[in-house]
Design a protein around this motif. Structure first.
Motif, short mmCIF file in Angstrom:
data_model
loop_
_atom_site.label_atom_id
_atom_site.label_comp_id
_atom_site.label_asym_id
_atom_site.label_seq_id
_atom_site.Cartn_x
_atom_site.Cartn_y
_atom_site.Cartn_z
N GLU A 64 10.91 -7.70 -5.93
CA GLU A 64 10.79 -6.28 -6.46
C GLU A 64 11.24 -6.18 -7.85
O GLU A 64 11.92 -7.06 -8.38
N PRO A 65 10.81 -5.15 -8.53
CA PRO A 65 11.15 -4.86 -9.73
C PRO A 65 12.75 -4.70 -9.94
O PRO A 65 13.43 -4.26 -9.18
N HIS A 120 4.99 -9.88 -8.20
CA HIS A 120 5.52 -8.65 -7.76
C HIS A 120 5.36 -8.88 -5.96
O HIS A 120 4.26 -9.50 -5.63
#
Length: 229
Positions: A48-49, A179
């Motif tokens: 995840e970011p 991602h």
């Protein structure tokens, strides 16, 4: 109609047949990072970011450049090239932070590509600049494949084939930073053929201030190992 001449037929190479002892005599797998990433091949670090993907892959790369242990894992000393397609303004801070923490300058065998790079066309040009046997980190896959649909089998095939071409031209290990889907539980974002093409994959996850990286695929070794950072 005459048959082809015997001489022409002999030019066609035959397949070599390996017996058991031949297989036993083949060299074993060589690891760039012990039980995590092979010396040559295609791997991916995803999550995840804000989870720490770039941080963990940068730390791994610097360890490989020095040939020192990383999370207790042996590494094979190699040249390292980072394709910095995102977060270019932050790379200076990462280098200074690493140098302050380790009380030494970054090794000379680490290099960075800050120019625009497109996975669909620039592979051969890039390969000419990279030392043989390097660890090549592409951060991120999405940033170097603009215009290609990562959810489509055809476009993902283009990405995969060009990553493998880069790997073959350099005899190195290509590491994609990518991602995940809506969450790490969703796995890699994009077409499932990417996971199938990987030799190894690392999932980076974060829960509050707790971060973990985990080997979720290891084609030629054990998976499931997890490390807090």
């Amino acid at each position: 109609i005459q048959d082809e001449s015997p001489a022409l037929k002999e030019e066609i190479p035959s397949f070599r047949l390996f017996k058991r002892q031949d297989i036993m005599n083949l060299p074993g797998i060589v690891w760039k990072v012990q039980d995590t990433g092979p010396d040559t091949g295609l791997m991916c670090v995803y999550g995840e970011p804000g989870g720490g993907k770039s941080f963990i892959v940068t730390d791994m790369g610097f360890a490989v450049a020095e040939g020192r242990r990383w999370f207790g894992l042996r590494t094979k000393k190699s040249d390292v090239t980072f394709i910095v397609a995102e977060g270019q303004h932050g790379i200076k801070g990462r280098i200074l932070a690493w140098e302050a923490e380790n009380k030494r300058e970054l090794p000379e065998n680490v290099q960075f590509v800050l120019d625009d790079f497109y996975i669909g066309a620039d592979v051969e040009r890039l390969a000419k600049s990279i030392p043989t046997g390097s660890l090549i980190v592409i951060d991120t896959m999405n940033a170097v494949s603009a215009g290609l649909d990562e959810n489509g089998v055809v476009d993902m095939g283009i990405i995969i084939s060009n990553c493998k071409k880069l790997q073959k031209l350099t005899s190195g290990l290509v590491c994609l930073v990518h991602h995940c889907g809506k969450s790490t539980a969703s796995g890699l974002r994009g077409h499932s053929s990417l996971m199938g093409a990987l030799d190894s994959a690392i999932e980076v996850s974060r829960r509050g201030n707790n971060r973990v990286w985990k080997v979720v695929k290891n084609k030629d070794g054990q998976d499931g190992q997890a490390y807090k950072f």
